[in-house]
Design a protein around this motif. Structure first.
Motif, PDB file in Angstrom:
ATOM      1  N   VAL A 193       0.832  -1.211   0.000  1.00 26.76           N
ATOM      2  CA  VAL A 193       0.000   0.000   0.000  1.00 26.76           C
ATOM      3  C   VAL A 193       0.863   1.257   0.000  1.00 26.76           C
ATOM      4  O   VAL A 193       0.644   2.188  -0.786  1.00 26.76           O
ATOM      5  N   LEU A 194       1.861   1.287   0.886  1.00 23.92           N
ATOM      6  CA  LEU A 194       2.720   2.472   0.958  1.00 23.92           C
ATOM      7  C   LEU A 194       3.640   2.598  -0.253  1.00 23.92           C
ATOM      8  O   LEU A 194       4.204   3.667  -0.489  1.00 23.92           O
ATOM      9  N   GLY A 195       3.787   1.498  -0.991  1.00 17.86           N
ATOM     10  CA  GLY A 195       4.626   1.546  -2.181  1.00 17.86           C
ATOM     11  C   GLY A 195       3.916   1.998  -3.435  1.00 17.86           C
ATOM     12  O   GLY A 195       4.539   2.098  -4.502  1.00 17.86           O
ATOM     13  N   LEU A 196       2.619   2.291  -3.340  1.00 15.78           N
ATOM     14  CA  LEU A 196       1.883   2.790  -4.496  1.00 15.78           C
ATOM     15  C   LEU A 196       2.429   4.146  -4.934  1.00 15.78           C
ATOM     16  O   LEU A 196       2.981   4.902  -4.134  1.00 15.78           O
ATOM     17  N   SER A 197       2.233   4.458  -6.190  1.00 15.42           N
ATOM     18  CA  SER A 197       2.840   5.669  -6.750  1.00 15.42           C
ATOM     19  C   SER A 197       2.324   6.947  -6.113  1.00 15.42           C
ATOM     20  O   SER A 197       3.023   7.958  -6.095  1.00 15.42           O
ATOM     21  N   ASP A 198       1.102   6.958  -5.588  1.00 12.27           N
ATOM     22  CA  ASP A 198       0.542   8.157  -4.974  1.00 12.27           C
ATOM     23  C   ASP A 198       0.587   8.093  -3.444  1.00 12.27           C
ATOM     24  O   ASP A 198      -0.160   8.807  -2.770  1.00 12.27           O
ATOM     25  N   SER A 199       1.457   7.261  -2.882  1.00  7.17           N
ATOM     26  CA  SER A 199       1.561   7.120  -1.436  1.00  7.17           C
ATOM     27  C   SER A 199       2.060   8.410  -0.801  1.00  7.17           C
ATOM     28  O   SER A 199       2.927   9.101  -1.348  1.00  7.17           O
ATOM     29  N   VAL A 200       1.519   8.728   0.378  1.00  7.23           N
ATOM     30  CA  VAL A 200       1.931   9.955   1.077  1.00  7.23           C
ATOM     31  C   VAL A 200       3.203   9.735   1.886  1.00  7.23           C
ATOM     32  O   VAL A 200       3.870  10.697   2.284  1.00  7.23           O
ATOM     33  N   ALA A 201       3.542   8.477   2.171  1.00 11.21           N
ATOM     34  CA  ALA A 201       4.742   8.194   2.973  1.00 11.21           C
ATOM     35  C   ALA A 201       5.421   6.939   2.443  1.00 11.21           C
ATOM     36  O   ALA A 201       5.517   5.922   3.146  1.00 11.21           O
ATOM     37  N   PRO A 202       5.931   6.976   1.215  1.00  9.09           N
ATOM     38  CA  PRO A 202       6.526   5.768   0.632  1.00  9.09           C
ATOM     39  C   PRO A 202       7.774   5.305   1.372  1.00  9.09           C
ATOM     40  O   PRO A 202       8.117   4.128   1.345  1.00  9.09           O
ATOM     41  N   TRP A 203       8.451   6.225   2.061  1.00 11.85           N
ATOM     42  CA  TRP A 203       9.685   5.887   2.758  1.00 11.85           C
ATOM     43  C   TRP A 203       9.451   4.973   3.965  1.00 11.85           C
ATOM     44  O   TRP A 203      10.397   4.401   4.505  1.00 11.85           O
ATOM     45  N   LEU A 204       8.191   4.825   4.399  1.00 17.19           N
ATOM     46  CA  LEU A 204       7.895   3.931   5.517  1.00 17.19           C
ATOM     47  C   LEU A 204       7.962   2.459   5.115  1.00 17.19           C
ATOM     48  O   LEU A 204       7.962   1.587   5.984  1.00 17.19           O
ATOM     49  N   ALA A 205       8.007   2.176   3.828  1.00 19.92           N
ATOM     50  CA  ALA A 205       8.026   0.801   3.331  1.00 19.92           C
ATOM     51  C   ALA A 205       9.299   0.557   2.539  1.00 19.92           C
ATOM     52  O   ALA A 205       9.900   1.497   2.007  1.00 19.92           O
ATOM     53  N   PRO A 206       9.729  -0.677   2.435  1.00 17.99           N
ATOM     54  CA  PRO A 206      10.873  -0.987   1.577  1.00 17.99           C
ATOM     55  C   PRO A 206      10.505  -0.742   0.116  1.00 17.99           C
ATOM     56  O   PRO A 206       9.327  -0.847  -0.254  1.00 17.99           O
ATOM     57  N   PRO A 207      11.468  -0.447  -0.739  1.00 19.44           N
ATOM     58  CA  PRO A 207      11.152  -0.013  -2.113  1.00 19.44           C
ATOM     59  C   PRO A 207      10.889  -1.158  -3.088  1.00 19.44           C
ATOM     60  O   PRO A 207      11.415  -1.155  -4.210  1.00 19.44           O
ATOM     61  N   VAL A 208      10.086  -2.137  -2.692  1.00 19.04           N
ATOM     62  CA  VAL A 208       9.812  -3.236  -3.612  1.00 19.04           C
ATOM     63  C   VAL A 208       8.901  -2.780  -4.764  1.00 19.04           C
ATOM     64  O   VAL A 208       9.119  -3.152  -5.920  1.00 19.04           O
ATOM     65  N   MET A 209       7.889  -1.982  -4.445  1.00 21.40           N
ATOM     66  CA  MET A 209       6.998  -1.480  -5.491  1.00 21.40           C
ATOM     67  C   MET A 209       7.693  -0.449  -6.384  1.00 21.40           C
ATOM     68  O   MET A 209       7.588  -0.531  -7.613  1.00 21.40           O
ATOM     69  N   PRO A 210       8.397   0.534  -5.833  1.00 24.53           N
ATOM     70  CA  PRO A 210       9.128   1.475  -6.700  1.00 24.53           C
ATOM     71  C   PRO A 210      10.140   0.774  -7.603  1.00 24.53           C
ATOM     72  O   PRO A 210      10.348   1.190  -8.754  1.00 24.53           O
ATOM     73  N   THR A 211      10.766  -0.284  -7.106  1.00 24.42           N
ATOM     74  CA  THR A 211      11.724  -1.013  -7.938  1.00 24.42           C
ATOM     75  C   THR A 211      11.020  -1.684  -9.110  1.00 24.42           C
ATOM     76  O   THR A 211      11.518  -1.652 -10.245  1.00 24.42           O
ATOM     77  N   ALA A 212       9.870  -2.287  -8.856  1.00 20.87           N
ATOM     78  CA  ALA A 212       9.110  -2.924  -9.934  1.00 20.87           C
ATOM     79  C   ALA A 212       8.698  -1.897 -10.983  1.00 20.87           C
ATOM     80  O   ALA A 212       8.768  -2.161 -12.189  1.00 20.87           O
ATOM     81  N   ARG A 213       8.282  -0.710 -10.536  1.00 23.55           N
ATOM     82  CA  ARG A 213       7.907   0.337 -11.499  1.00 23.55           C
ATOM     83  C   ARG A 213       9.121   0.805 -12.287  1.00 23.55           C
ATOM     84  O   ARG A 213       9.023   1.074 -13.490  1.00 23.55           O
ATOM     85  N   ALA A 214      10.259   0.909 -11.625  1.00 29.09           N
ATOM     86  CA  ALA A 214      11.462   1.391 -12.307  1.00 29.09           C
ATOM     87  C   ALA A 214      11.911   0.433 -13.407  1.00 29.09           C
ATOM     88  O   ALA A 214      12.494   0.864 -14.411  1.00 29.09           O
ATOM     89  N   LEU A 215      11.630  -0.864 -13.232  1.00 29.41           N
ATOM     90  CA  LEU A 215      12.087  -1.846 -14.212  1.00 29.41           C
ATOM     91  C   LEU A 215      11.164  -1.972 -15.416  1.00 29.41           C
ATOM     92  O   LEU A 215      11.454  -2.748 -16.333  1.00 29.41           O
TER      93      LEU A 215
END
Length: 229
Positions: A172-194
């Motif tokens: 949930v926190l890794g979604l692109s519109d998250s208000v606090a993405p830093w609270l979660a590990p970057p598994v979702m941002p990494t998937a988007r980056a790839l």
């Protein structure tokens, strides 16, 4: 400490506790790659996301296999810090085995394809990025599983709650519109980056983010273990 690592891995395997996360991982990967073929880097990015809770659960199971009395005896024999480190190292080694299966599995079932366009990455580059994505997720998953272990939570119910909250929170926190993405590990941002070209600064930022998150979580694990000693 090496002997203690081997002991915990042997207990994890010989008791059959390793079977549940292995089957869950294979089922998850089967569903993932059953939807069609994709470029390796993109497919592996999603694979790291869906395996994150499996790796965390696997860590919790491995750390919970050892009886409490035996864990206390290990603390006396090698010291509390080395006892904790041995458990985390055993979990990381088990996780590396799962990552290896995740990298090989899609080629066995035809879930990935080679480059089909001029802008596609080579197979070697795609596999390398996939390995990087899984290695980013592994320390965070080990840390989450450790925080959910019986030695920290004191009960199975609390452990499951911590595991579920951490896994869902990472998504949930890794979604692109998250208000606090830093609270979660970057598994979702990494998937988007790839899914597209990956710039070196982005890869470095994601790597530092994953390392910092895992370090904080593991620090919390060590503190909690000391406070419960």
């Amino acid at each position: 400490m090496t002997a203690l690592v081997r002991l915990r891995l042997a207990g994890f395997l010989r008791t059959g506790r390793a079977l549940a996360p292995v089957l869950a991982g294979l089922l998850t990967l089967g569903v993932l790659y059953g939807g069609g073929r994709a470029q390796p880097a993109e497919a592996y990015g999603v694979s790291a996301v869906v395996l994150f809770p499996v790796l965390a659960w696997q860590t919790k199971i491995l750390l919970d296999v050892e009886p409490d009395v035996q864990r206390r005896l290990a603390q006396v024999a090698v010291g509390p810090a080395r006892e904790r480190a041995a458990g985390l190292l055993a979990a990381a080694l088990a996780g590396l085995g799962t990552v290896g299966v995740a990298l090989i599995f899609p080629w066995l079932v035809g879930g990935v394809t080679g480059p089909v366009g001029p802008g596609d990455r080579s197979i070697v580059a795609g596999v390398g990025l996939g390995l990087w994505a899984h290695l980013l997720a592994l320390p965070a998953a080990v840390a989450l599983g450790a925080l959910a272990s019986r030695a920290v939570t004191g009960s199975a119910g609390y452990g499951v709650a911590v595991l579920a909250l951490g896994a869902v929170g990472a998504l949930v926190l890794g979604l692109s519109d998250s208000v606090a993405p830093w609270l979660a590990p970057p598994v979702m941002p990494t998937a988007r980056a790839l899914t597209g070209p990956l710039a070196a600064p982005t890869a470095l930022l994601l790597s530092l983010w994953a390392a910092a998150w895992a370090a904080v979580a593991l620090g919390g694990y060590a503190w909690r273990r000391r406070s419960r000693a």
